[in-house]
Design a protein around this motif. Sequence first.
Motif, PDB file in Angstrom:
ATOM      1  N   ALA A 234      -6.336   2.571   5.563  1.00 13.11           N
ATOM      2  CA  ALA A 234      -6.190   2.161   4.161  1.00 13.11           C
ATOM      3  C   ALA A 234      -6.837   0.796   3.934  1.00 13.11           C
ATOM      4  CB  ALA A 234      -4.716   2.133   3.767  1.00 13.11           C
ATOM      5  N   VAL A 235      -6.606  -0.127   4.854  1.00 13.27           N
ATOM      6  CA  VAL A 235      -7.181  -1.467   4.706  1.00 13.27           C
ATOM      7  C   VAL A 235      -8.708  -1.401   4.791  1.00 13.27           C
ATOM      8  CG1 VAL A 235      -7.369  -3.752   5.790  1.00 13.27           C
ATOM      9  CG2 VAL A 235      -5.127  -2.690   5.528  1.00 13.27           C
ATOM     10  N   PHE A 236      -9.217  -0.461   5.594  1.00  8.81           N
ATOM     11  CA  PHE A 236     -10.663  -0.345   5.775  1.00  8.81           C
ATOM     12  C   PHE A 236     -11.319   0.549   4.710  1.00  8.81           C
ATOM     13  CE2 PHE A 236     -14.506   1.006   8.282  1.00  8.81           C
ATOM     14  CZ  PHE A 236     -15.057  -0.267   8.385  1.00  8.81           C
ATOM     15  N   GLY A 237     -10.528   1.143   3.852  1.00  6.90           N
ATOM     16  CA  GLY A 237     -11.101   1.935   2.761  1.00  6.90           C
ATOM     17  C   GLY A 237     -11.348   3.397   3.078  1.00  6.90           C
TER      18      GLY A 237
ATOM     19  N   MET B  92       0.823  -1.214   0.000  1.00  6.92           N
ATOM     20  CA  MET B  92       0.000   0.000   0.000  1.00  6.92           C
ATOM     21  C   MET B  92       0.860   1.269   0.000  1.00  6.92           C
ATOM     22  SD  MET B  92      -2.973  -1.053   2.743  1.00  6.92           S
ATOM     23  CE  MET B  92      -1.812  -1.310   4.081  1.00  6.92           C
ATOM     24  N   THR B  93       0.536   2.166  -0.911  1.00  2.25           N
ATOM     25  CA  THR B  93       1.175   3.475  -0.972  1.00  2.25           C
ATOM     26  C   THR B  93       0.085   4.534  -1.015  1.00  2.25           C
ATOM     27  OG1 THR B  93       3.159   2.674  -2.106  1.00  2.25           O
ATOM     28  CG2 THR B  93       2.640   5.004  -2.365  1.00  2.25           C
ATOM     29  N   GLY B  94       0.213   5.552  -0.165  1.00  4.97           N
ATOM     30  CA  GLY B  94      -0.786   6.614  -0.158  1.00  4.97           C
ATOM     31  C   GLY B  94      -0.686   7.467   1.092  1.00  4.97           C
ATOM     32  N   GLY B  95      -1.463   8.565   1.107  1.00  4.36           N
ATOM     33  CA  GLY B  95      -1.455   9.471   2.248  1.00  4.36           C
ATOM     34  C   GLY B  95      -2.703  10.323   2.232  1.00  4.36           C
ATOM     35  N   TYR B  96      -2.659  11.427   2.942  1.00  4.31           N
ATOM     36  CA  TYR B  96      -3.848  12.258   3.094  1.00  4.31           C
ATOM     37  C   TYR B  96      -3.915  13.368   2.057  1.00  4.31           C
ATOM     38  CZ  TYR B  96      -4.012   9.685   7.421  1.00  4.31           C
ATOM     39  OH  TYR B  96      -4.058   8.672   8.340  1.00  4.31           O
ATOM     40  N   GLY B  97      -2.752  13.850   1.624  1.00  2.00           N
ATOM     41  CA  GLY B  97      -2.731  14.894   0.613  1.00  2.00           C
ATOM     42  C   GLY B  97      -1.785  14.504  -0.496  1.00  2.00           C
ATOM     43  N   ALA B  98      -0.912  15.414  -0.846  1.00  4.40           N
ATOM     44  CA  ALA B  98       0.045  15.128  -1.913  1.00  4.40           C
ATOM     45  C   ALA B  98       1.131  14.164  -1.432  1.00  4.40           C
ATOM     46  CB  ALA B  98       0.678  16.425  -2.391  1.00  4.40           C
ATOM     47  N   ALA B  99       1.531  14.322  -0.167  1.00  2.67           N
ATOM     48  CA  ALA B  99       2.629  13.493   0.339  1.00  2.67           C
ATOM     49  C   ALA B  99       2.135  12.116   0.776  1.00  2.67           C
ATOM     50  CB  ALA B  99       3.301  14.190   1.518  1.00  2.67           C
TER      51      ALA B  99
ATOM     52  N   GLN C 110     -18.304   1.176   4.120  1.00  5.91           N
ATOM     53  CA  GLN C 110     -19.599   0.529   4.374  1.00  5.91           C
ATOM     54  C   GLN C 110     -19.735  -0.781   3.594  1.00  5.91           C
ATOM     55  OE1 GLN C 110     -22.955   3.038   4.890  1.00  5.91           O
ATOM     56  NE2 GLN C 110     -24.408   1.569   4.045  1.00  5.91           N
ATOM     57  N   ASP C 111     -19.265  -0.774   2.357  1.00  5.20           N
ATOM     58  CA  ASP C 111     -19.304  -2.010   1.562  1.00  5.20           C
ATOM     59  C   ASP C 111     -18.374  -3.079   2.145  1.00  5.20           C
ATOM     60  OD1 ASP C 111     -21.187  -1.015  -0.129  1.00  5.20           O
ATOM     61  OD2 ASP C 111     -19.776  -0.389  -1.683  1.00  5.20           O
ATOM     62  N   ARG C 112     -17.278  -2.613   2.753  1.00  4.44           N
ATOM     63  CA  ARG C 112     -16.356  -3.576   3.378  1.00  4.44           C
ATOM     64  C   ARG C 112     -16.990  -4.187   4.624  1.00  4.44           C
ATOM     65  NH1 ARG C 112     -10.340  -1.471   1.626  1.00  4.44           N
ATOM     66  NH2 ARG C 112     -11.197  -0.164  -0.015  1.00  4.44           N
ATOM     67  N   VAL C 113     -17.770  -3.374   5.347  1.00  2.00           N
ATOM     68  CA  VAL C 113     -18.494  -3.919   6.502  1.00  2.00           C
ATOM     69  C   VAL C 113     -19.448  -5.013   6.025  1.00  2.00           C
ATOM     70  CG1 VAL C 113     -20.189  -3.406   8.317  1.00  2.00           C
ATOM     71  CG2 VAL C 113     -18.294  -1.820   7.901  1.00  2.00           C
ATOM     72  N   ALA C 114     -20.127  -4.726   4.925  1.00  2.00           N
ATOM     73  CA  ALA C 114     -21.063  -5.717   4.371  1.00  2.00           C
ATOM     74  C   ALA C 114     -20.339  -7.001   3.959  1.00  2.00           C
ATOM     75  CB  ALA C 114     -21.807  -5.120   3.186  1.00  2.00           C
TER      76      ALA C 114
ATOM     77  N   SER D 128      -2.931  -2.836  -3.249  1.00  2.00           N
ATOM     78  CA  SER D 128      -4.314  -3.305  -3.276  1.00  2.00           C
ATOM     79  C   SER D 128      -4.699  -3.901  -1.928  1.00  2.00           C
ATOM     80  CB  SER D 128      -4.478  -4.365  -4.371  1.00  2.00           C
ATOM     81  OG  SER D 128      -3.641  -5.475  -4.103  1.00  2.00           O
ATOM     82  N   VAL D 129      -5.994  -4.067  -1.739  1.00  2.00           N
ATOM     83  CA  VAL D 129      -6.511  -4.728  -0.544  1.00  2.00           C
ATOM     84  C   VAL D 129      -7.378  -5.887  -1.007  1.00  2.00           C
ATOM     85  CG1 VAL D 129      -7.828  -4.473   1.602  1.00  2.00           C
ATOM     86  CG2 VAL D 129      -6.548  -2.512   0.689  1.00  2.00           C
ATOM     87  N   ARG D 130      -7.116  -7.066  -0.463  1.00  2.00           N
ATOM     88  CA  ARG D 130      -7.893  -8.244  -0.847  1.00  2.00           C
ATOM     89  C   ARG D 130      -8.446  -8.955   0.378  1.00  2.00           C
ATOM     90  NH1 ARG D 130      -3.324  -8.467  -3.774  1.00  2.00           N
ATOM     91  NH2 ARG D 130      -2.527 -10.318  -2.702  1.00  2.00           N
ATOM     92  N   LEU D 131      -9.707  -9.342   0.286  1.00  2.00           N
ATOM     93  CA  LEU D 131     -10.377 -10.063   1.369  1.00  2.00           C
ATOM     94  C   LEU D 131     -10.856 -11.392   0.820  1.00  2.00           C
ATOM     95  CD1 LEU D 131     -11.610 -10.018   4.300  1.00  2.00           C
ATOM     96  CD2 LEU D 131     -13.664  -9.054   3.244  1.00  2.00           C
ATOM     97  N   ASP D 132     -10.369 -12.470   1.404  1.00  3.30           N
ATOM     98  CA  ASP D 132     -10.774 -13.808   0.988  1.00  3.30           C
ATOM     99  C   ASP D 132     -10.637 -13.978  -0.534  1.00  3.30           C
ATOM    100  OD1 ASP D 132     -11.591 -16.358   1.457  1.00  3.30           O
ATOM    101  OD2 ASP D 132     -13.687 -15.878   1.875  1.00  3.30           O
ATOM    102  N   GLY D 133      -9.540 -13.443  -1.056  1.00  2.00           N
ATOM    103  CA  GLY D 133      -9.241 -13.609  -2.470  1.00  2.00           C
ATOM    104  C   GLY D 133      -9.880 -12.578  -3.389  1.00  2.00           C
TER     105      GLY D 133
END
Length: 236
Positions: free
Chosen positions: A50-53, A11-18, A75-79, A61-66
């Motif tokens: 990040a893992v929770f979206g 996972m790569t990412g942040g809140y703004g540009a950095a 919310q979709d991840r909760v579902a 990427s994030v993968r759940l059960d393949g």
Amino acid sequence: MGQPFLIGDQMTGGYGAADILHGCTIAVEKGEIAVIVGPNGAGKSTAMKAVFGMLKLRGGSVRLDGEDITTLSPQDRVAKGMGFVPQTSNIFTSMTVQENLEMGAFLRRDNIKDTMAQVYDLFPILKEKRNQPAGELSGGQRQQVAVGRALMTKPKVLMLDEPTAGVSPIVMDELFDRIIEVARSGISILMVEQNARQALEIADKGYVLVQGANRFTDTGRALMEDPEVRRSFLGG
Ligand SMILES: Nc1ncnc2c1ncn2[C@@H]1O[C@H](COP(=O)(O)OP(=O)(O)OP(=O)(O)O)[C@@H](O)[C@H]1O
Ligand SMILES: [Mg+2]
């Protein structure tokens, strides 16, 4: 072995540009406990978000059960079976304990009574205080409400960001015992912990994050025994 039950992969990412996360990977297997430790500001909470979206990734990427769930909303991840207890503001203080648990089940259309009974079995004090505003509870009891609320969705994986923050050592041990109990019931646990030693002791897998990247990854036991990990991250 196939791929982990839940993985935030590179996972790569942040809140703004950095970017805060730099190719960070965390994962947990079915019914196991994975623990993330590291210094303040290392990006532990960011990795959990990040893992929770809750954070848009620029890479990885994030993968759940393949299944690739990288673009799904929280919310979709909760579902899909994910529960998340954030580090702060994780309960509704003006609502009663029971109302907090009911709120946790907001996505469910089936009967929630059995799950509520299970949560009260796990945390008997909550049953006693079910009609009290959650804001009147002690720190440890509030954390129980937060965990209980997440359990109300009947998650397959429970993500906890510092569940023992601000509680006494005895209450911490008690909470860890309950978390082990949840894992034994088949629910995967992915948690961030400031109490690194105690958490790694109960961890099947441990991650040491530093500056948004993986520094050490191993079984909890191996990390506890690694001289460099001990010296740099466990206080010797
Ligand atoms: N909402 C935000 N907006 C901008 N920057 C943020 C935000 N949240 C965190 N950061 C920054 O991201 C970096 C990592 O923060 P994060 O909260 O993930 O660390 P952490 O490892 O969870 O720390 P702690 O142990 O103190 O909880 C920090 O530099 C922080 O200032
Ligand atoms: Mg944090």
